[in-house]
Write a protein that holds these residues in place. Structure first.
Motif, PDB file in Angstrom:
ATOM      1  N   PRO A 113      30.385  50.053  54.668  1.00  0.00           N
ATOM      2  CA  PRO A 113      31.477  49.524  55.108  1.00  0.00           C
ATOM      3  C   PRO A 113      32.785  49.199  53.860  1.00  0.00           C
ATOM      4  O   PRO A 113      32.567  49.632  52.468  1.00  0.00           O
ATOM      5  CB  PRO A 113      30.988  47.694  55.382  1.00  0.00           C
ATOM      6  CG  PRO A 113      29.795  48.165  55.883  1.00  0.00           C
ATOM      7  CD  PRO A 113      29.557  49.205  54.636  1.00  0.00           C
ATOM      8  N   VAL A 114      34.397  49.340  54.537  1.00  0.00           N
ATOM      9  CA  VAL A 114      35.161  49.628  53.592  1.00  0.00           C
ATOM     10  C   VAL A 114      35.311  48.780  52.432  1.00  0.00           C
ATOM     11  O   VAL A 114      36.485  48.818  51.369  1.00  0.00           O
ATOM     12  CB  VAL A 114      36.727  50.193  54.160  1.00  0.00           C
ATOM     13  CG1 VAL A 114      36.405  51.511  55.517  1.00  0.00           C
ATOM     14  CG2 VAL A 114      36.507  48.956  55.173  1.00  0.00           C
ATOM     15  N   HIS A 115      34.765  47.811  52.828  1.00  0.00           N
ATOM     16  CA  HIS A 115      34.919  46.385  51.629  1.00  0.00           C
ATOM     17  C   HIS A 115      33.813  45.927  51.193  1.00  0.00           C
ATOM     18  O   HIS A 115      33.953  44.935  50.708  1.00  0.00           O
ATOM     19  CB  HIS A 115      35.220  45.346  52.311  1.00  0.00           C
ATOM     20  CG  HIS A 115      34.583  44.900  54.166  1.00  0.00           C
ATOM     21  ND1 HIS A 115      34.675  45.026  54.985  1.00  0.00           N
ATOM     22  CD2 HIS A 115      33.007  44.444  53.793  1.00  0.00           C
ATOM     23  CE1 HIS A 115      33.364  44.804  55.930  1.00  0.00           C
ATOM     24  NE2 HIS A 115      32.728  43.931  55.192  1.00  0.00           N
TER      25      HIS A 115
ATOM     26  N   SER B 298      32.818  50.258  63.031  1.00  0.00           N
ATOM     27  CA  SER B 298      33.690  49.456  62.794  1.00  0.00           C
ATOM     28  C   SER B 298      35.315  49.139  63.452  1.00  0.00           C
ATOM     29  O   SER B 298      36.155  48.212  63.822  1.00  0.00           O
ATOM     30  CB  SER B 298      34.963  50.593  61.256  1.00  0.00           C
ATOM     31  OG  SER B 298      35.843  51.428  62.291  1.00  0.00           O
ATOM     32  N   LEU B 299      35.034  49.508  64.201  1.00  0.00           N
ATOM     33  CA  LEU B 299      36.063  49.610  65.717  1.00  0.00           C
ATOM     34  C   LEU B 299      35.854  47.840  66.332  1.00  0.00           C
ATOM     35  O   LEU B 299      36.208  46.826  67.350  1.00  0.00           O
ATOM     36  CB  LEU B 299      35.940  50.523  66.525  1.00  0.00           C
ATOM     37  CG  LEU B 299      36.362  51.080  66.672  1.00  0.00           C
ATOM     38  CD1 LEU B 299      36.514  51.866  67.812  1.00  0.00           C
ATOM     39  CD2 LEU B 299      38.064  50.652  67.019  1.00  0.00           C
TER      40      LEU B 299
ATOM     41  N   ASP C  25      44.633  47.671  57.725  1.00  0.00           N
ATOM     42  CA  ASP C  25      43.880  47.539  55.928  1.00  0.00           C
ATOM     43  C   ASP C  25      42.879  48.812  55.857  1.00  0.00           C
ATOM     44  O   ASP C  25      42.580  49.718  55.688  1.00  0.00           O
ATOM     45  CB  ASP C  25      43.678  46.891  55.220  1.00  0.00           C
ATOM     46  CG  ASP C  25      45.130  46.341  54.066  1.00  0.00           C
ATOM     47  OD1 ASP C  25      46.375  46.701  54.673  1.00  0.00           O
ATOM     48  OD2 ASP C  25      44.919  44.883  54.025  1.00  0.00           O
ATOM     49  N   ILE C  26      42.056  47.893  57.174  1.00  0.00           N
ATOM     50  CA  ILE C  26      40.343  48.315  57.568  1.00  0.00           C
ATOM     51  C   ILE C  26      40.729  49.975  57.614  1.00  0.00           C
ATOM     52  O   ILE C  26      40.775  51.179  58.141  1.00  0.00           O
ATOM     53  CB  ILE C  26      39.542  47.530  58.807  1.00  0.00           C
ATOM     54  CG1 ILE C  26      39.047  46.234  57.206  1.00  0.00           C
ATOM     55  CG2 ILE C  26      38.730  48.475  59.706  1.00  0.00           C
ATOM     56  CD1 ILE C  26      38.350  45.399  58.616  1.00  0.00           C
TER      57      ILE C  26
ATOM     58  N   GLU D 278      43.310  51.951  58.445  1.00  0.00           N
ATOM     59  CA  GLU D 278      44.066  52.923  57.455  1.00  0.00           C
ATOM     60  C   GLU D 278      43.089  53.434  56.734  1.00  0.00           C
ATOM     61  O   GLU D 278      42.566  54.367  56.231  1.00  0.00           O
ATOM     62  CB  GLU D 278      45.026  52.110  56.374  1.00  0.00           C
ATOM     63  CG  GLU D 278      46.475  52.169  57.092  1.00  0.00           C
ATOM     64  CD  GLU D 278      46.896  53.355  57.624  1.00  0.00           C
ATOM     65  OE1 GLU D 278      46.918  54.682  57.345  1.00  0.00           O
ATOM     66  OE2 GLU D 278      47.172  53.845  58.831  1.00  0.00           O
ATOM     67  N   ALA D 279      41.720  52.467  56.089  1.00  0.00           N
ATOM     68  CA  ALA D 279      40.964  53.202  55.050  1.00  0.00           C
ATOM     69  C   ALA D 279      40.051  54.082  56.228  1.00  0.00           C
ATOM     70  O   ALA D 279      39.646  54.788  55.763  1.00  0.00           O
ATOM     71  CB  ALA D 279      39.787  51.427  54.927  1.00  0.00           C
ATOM     72  N   VAL D 280      39.465  53.796  56.979  1.00  0.00           N
ATOM     73  CA  VAL D 280      38.865  54.349  58.062  1.00  0.00           C
ATOM     74  C   VAL D 280      39.455  55.278  57.976  1.00  0.00           C
ATOM     75  O   VAL D 280      38.431  56.850  58.221  1.00  0.00           O
ATOM     76  CB  VAL D 280      38.340  53.594  59.211  1.00  0.00           C
ATOM     77  CG1 VAL D 280      37.772  54.496  60.242  1.00  0.00           C
ATOM     78  CG2 VAL D 280      37.431  52.516  59.131  1.00  0.00           C
ATOM     79  N   CYS D 281      40.338  55.629  58.483  1.00  0.00           N
ATOM     80  CA  CYS D 281      41.014  57.051  59.290  1.00  0.00           C
ATOM     81  C   CYS D 281      40.770  57.905  58.217  1.00  0.00           C
ATOM     82  O   CYS D 281      40.734  58.814  57.806  1.00  0.00           O
ATOM     83  CB  CYS D 281      42.057  56.489  59.535  1.00  0.00           C
ATOM     84  SG  CYS D 281      43.041  55.946  60.584  1.00  0.00           S
ATOM     85  N   LYS D 282      41.155  57.202  56.178  1.00  0.00           N
ATOM     86  CA  LYS D 282      41.169  58.592  55.180  1.00  0.00           C
ATOM     87  C   LYS D 282      39.811  58.450  55.415  1.00  0.00           C
ATOM     88  O   LYS D 282      39.938  60.436  54.642  1.00  0.00           O
ATOM     89  CB  LYS D 282      41.580  56.926  54.077  1.00  0.00           C
ATOM     90  CG  LYS D 282      41.715  58.099  52.550  1.00  0.00           C
ATOM     91  CD  LYS D 282      42.354  57.461  51.367  1.00  0.00           C
ATOM     92  CE  LYS D 282      42.569  57.909  50.134  1.00  0.00           C
ATOM     93  NZ  LYS D 282      42.320  56.766  49.430  1.00  0.00           N
TER      94      LYS D 282
END
Length: 659
Positions: A38-40, A268-269, A340-341, A343-347
């Motif tokens: 996970p991004v966090h 993530s969704l 924030d989440i 954008e991090a997932v998209c990146k």
């Protein structure tokens, strides 16, 4: 398939949520899955360990590890073990990370390896059952590894580590140990490296040998040819090297990561969906949460499980990459509270998602796959049925009815060969006949011609049509004749008409009896129950009038009808003597005979002089009958004999259960 209207989903995103008060930490021996965190979650590699991957690969690429063999199509566990045992120098560890040993339990594979290994060099086989480590010795006794002598003598052991235990286990293997690594479909670098590093001194004092399925071999060759074409090499070296194996592993790792990113984005969704519900509550205020508030949160966190066909298949499918699929679903669910989440997932998806496209729609593909798997699991299991055949017309012979007369001179049954046959003839036209050793059964056991005839055969195997042996006629207290239910019905009437009453002076030498296989512990088999014979063999106040079938004869009937349990220890001993086997636990004399090689691994004693010394003279089988008995028990019960049964324990593990 079983479905519910809604489901509540949790994933690694929820377990490691940054909104938790406590800091969550974790440890991993590899860093290959960091893109799926996970991004966090931040992966913190210690500077002094950054070189670990390079060191492991360097040790793996050592020339002494450059051994690769491909298995022929259809090779089973026994065949693979035979190839590994034949390898020189000796291999003492199997790391089955490719899961090629799929047709046997860990225990079976370890015992089989011990049987095949050199007795002068190997005394123990070590294996896992669940998460416990066990060891089997040459006497086929199984003990916990840590409390056994094997834990102090690793050089005298062979070790089988199944796929799940090629990670997280630690044995201090002696120097110059060699391991066989299996390569299976879809093997990733993470799993391969973890398995190889069970050999802690890899590249210095521990070495590897690689074995692959034919399917994997073709995949490696394909990758090798593709690279040669790109490099414009004219000829391709057919030999598979360590580099070729690693390139194939990296290809699998890339594909697994790409597939994982698709699921990762979907999770993530789901996480953002729940975050949106929780952010509507002011958690800092000491408010009392009424039931209606909690129900509302629960409703907002739920996701649909039961899907209409229109939503599953009504929308047109288009080719999209992972990033495009994620964006479409993000807009569809209208999640706008976690920039924030998002954008991090998209990146991450833009950077690592690649250009590969899927044919998809708004429905969660992972959810659809789970639904299909559930439906498959709940499908009714279809049994393979025998072909449609015509039964024979039953016939009743006068000679069979003449056996009921106890006062006439005794008939010579050997002269009634058109009516009566030796018991082994029940297996004619089946796969059992050749293995049953027809001339080695007791001479006083018979089957009628009617018992043997079941269907109008046209040359097909009669294995599915063996008649269940349920009725026997005891003739003059000497012969046991299996009869069909049709014959039993007429014999019952005849015996009741001839002998309607009995006195204490009567001796019933011919009786019709029902015999059942004992398929449950404590079950009655009825054959020696005086009140159930025909004629009835009991007179109040007197001993039974009929001849009781002794254990020595009874155990032959047990083999014939597929009995699984014994009533007494004497039955168990007689059964073993009939088959000529000497299972564990053994007496001192029997242990000594085993050490001398008189007793086989499965307990069978082959030579007649050895049987005489072990008091197994009642066995008349010249060759090992256990394979035949296993198949017959399976046929009679429509299932393998369970290990926990008395007979199953003897046939499979060569062990007598205490009675």
């Amino acid at each position: 398939a079983k479905q519910f209207p809604h489901k509540l989903v949790a994933s690694a995103w929820d377990l490691s949520s940054s909104s938790r008060e406590k800091i969550i930490t974790g440890f991993s021996g590899t860093n290959d899955t960091q893109l799926l965190l996970p991004v966090h979650i931040q992966q913190c590699d210690l500077p002094e360990l950054l070189k670990t991957d390079a060191i492991v690969l360097n040790n793996l690429l050592c020339p002494k590890n450059d051994h690769f063999q491909v298995l022929p199509i259809g090779t089973n566990s026994d065949g693979l073990l035979e190839r590994i045992v034949a390898e020189k120098p000796m291999i003492q560890v199997i790391l089955d990370v490719g899961a090629l040993f799929i047709d046997g339990t860990n225990r079976y594979i370890a015992v089989k390896w011990l049987e095949l290994s050199d007795k002068t060099k190997i005394d123990y086989a070590v294996y896992f059952e669940s998460d416990a480590i066990f060891v089997c010795n040459r006497q086929y006794q199984h003990h916990v590894f840590l409390t056994s002598p094997a834990s102090e003598r690793l050089d005298r052991c062979v070790f089988y580590l199944d796929e799940i235990h090629t990670r997280g286990t630690d044995f201090k293997f002696p120097n110059e140990f060699r391991a066989a690594i299996t390569l299976g479909n879809g093997l990733t670098k993470d799993r391969l490296v973890q398995a190889c590093m069970r050999m802690r001194k890899l590249g210095q004092h521990h070495w590897l040998y690689f074995w692959s399925s034919n399917e994997v071999y073709q995949q490696i060759r394909s990758i090798k040819k593709s690279r040669s074409a790109l490099n414009k090499k004219g000829t391709v070296d057919e030999r598979i090297s360590l580099t070729d194996i690693l390139l194939w592993v990296y290809e699998n790792t890339q594909l697994a990561t790409w597939d994982g990113l698709h699921l990762w984005a979907t999770q993530s969704l789901s996480f953002q969906h729940k975050m949106a519900a929780f952010q509507r509550i002011d958690w800092k205020q000491n408010q009392t949460f009424a039931k209606i508030t909690m129900d509302k949160i629960a409703q907002e966190c739920l996701e649909a499980e039961a899907l209409e066909l229109k939503s599953m298949y009504g929308e047109s499918k288009v080719f999209q990459n992972i990033y495009e699929i994620y964006l479409a679903r993000y807009k569809h669910f209208k999640i706008n509270l976690s920039a924030d989440i998002h954008e991090a997932v998209c990146k991450r998806l833009r950077t690592y998602g690649g250009l590969k496209k899927l044919q998809t729609q708004l429905l969660d593909e992972e959810q659809q796959r789970e639904l299909e798997r559930e439906q498959e699991l709940q499908e009714e299991r279809q049994q393979k049925r025998p072909p449609v055949v015509r039964p024979v017309e039953p016939r009743l012979h006068d000679e069979i009815m003449a056996l009921c007369d106890m006062h006439s001179p005794m008939l010579d049954l050997s002269k009634l060969r058109s009516i009566l046959h030796p018991i082994a003839n029940a297996f004619l036209d089946t796969s059992f006949y050749r293995e049953c050793q027809p001339h080695r059964w007791p001479q006083n056991l018979w089957v009628t011609d009617e018992f043997q005839r079941v269907i109008q055969t046209q040359g097909e195997s009669l294995d599915p049509f063996l008649r269940p042996p349920r009725w026997i006629l005891i003739y003059r207290s000497q012969h046991v004749i299996f009869v069909s239910s049709f014959e039993a019905n007429h014999l019952m009437k005849q015996l009741r008409n001839l002998y309607p009453t009995q006195s204490s002076q009567t001796s019933l030498t011919t009786t019709l009896r029902l015999i059942l296989p004992r398929t449950r512990q404590g079950q009655s088999i009825l054959v020696n129950t005086p009140s159930l014979t025909t004629p009835i063999s009991i007179v109040p106040g007197h001993r039974p009038l009929c001849f009781p079938v002794p254990n020595e004869c009874l155990v032959a009937l047990f083999v014939f009808n597929g009995t699984l349990y014994f009533e007494s220890e004497s039955e168990q001993i007689a059964y073993c003597h009939f088959l000529g086997i000497c299972p564990k636990p053994r007496s001192d004399i029997e242990k000594d005979a085993f050490e001398k090689g008189w007793v086989n691994i499965d307990g069978f004693v082959e030579k007649l002089e050895h049987r005489a010394a072990l008091q197994l003279q009642r066995c008349h089988f010249l060759t090992n009958p256990l394979g035949f008995v296993r198949k017959l028990v399976e046929n009679r019960n429509n299932a393998h004999s369970p290990r926990i049964s008395h007979v199953g324990s003897i046939l499979i593990d060569a062990v007598k259960h205490p009675l």
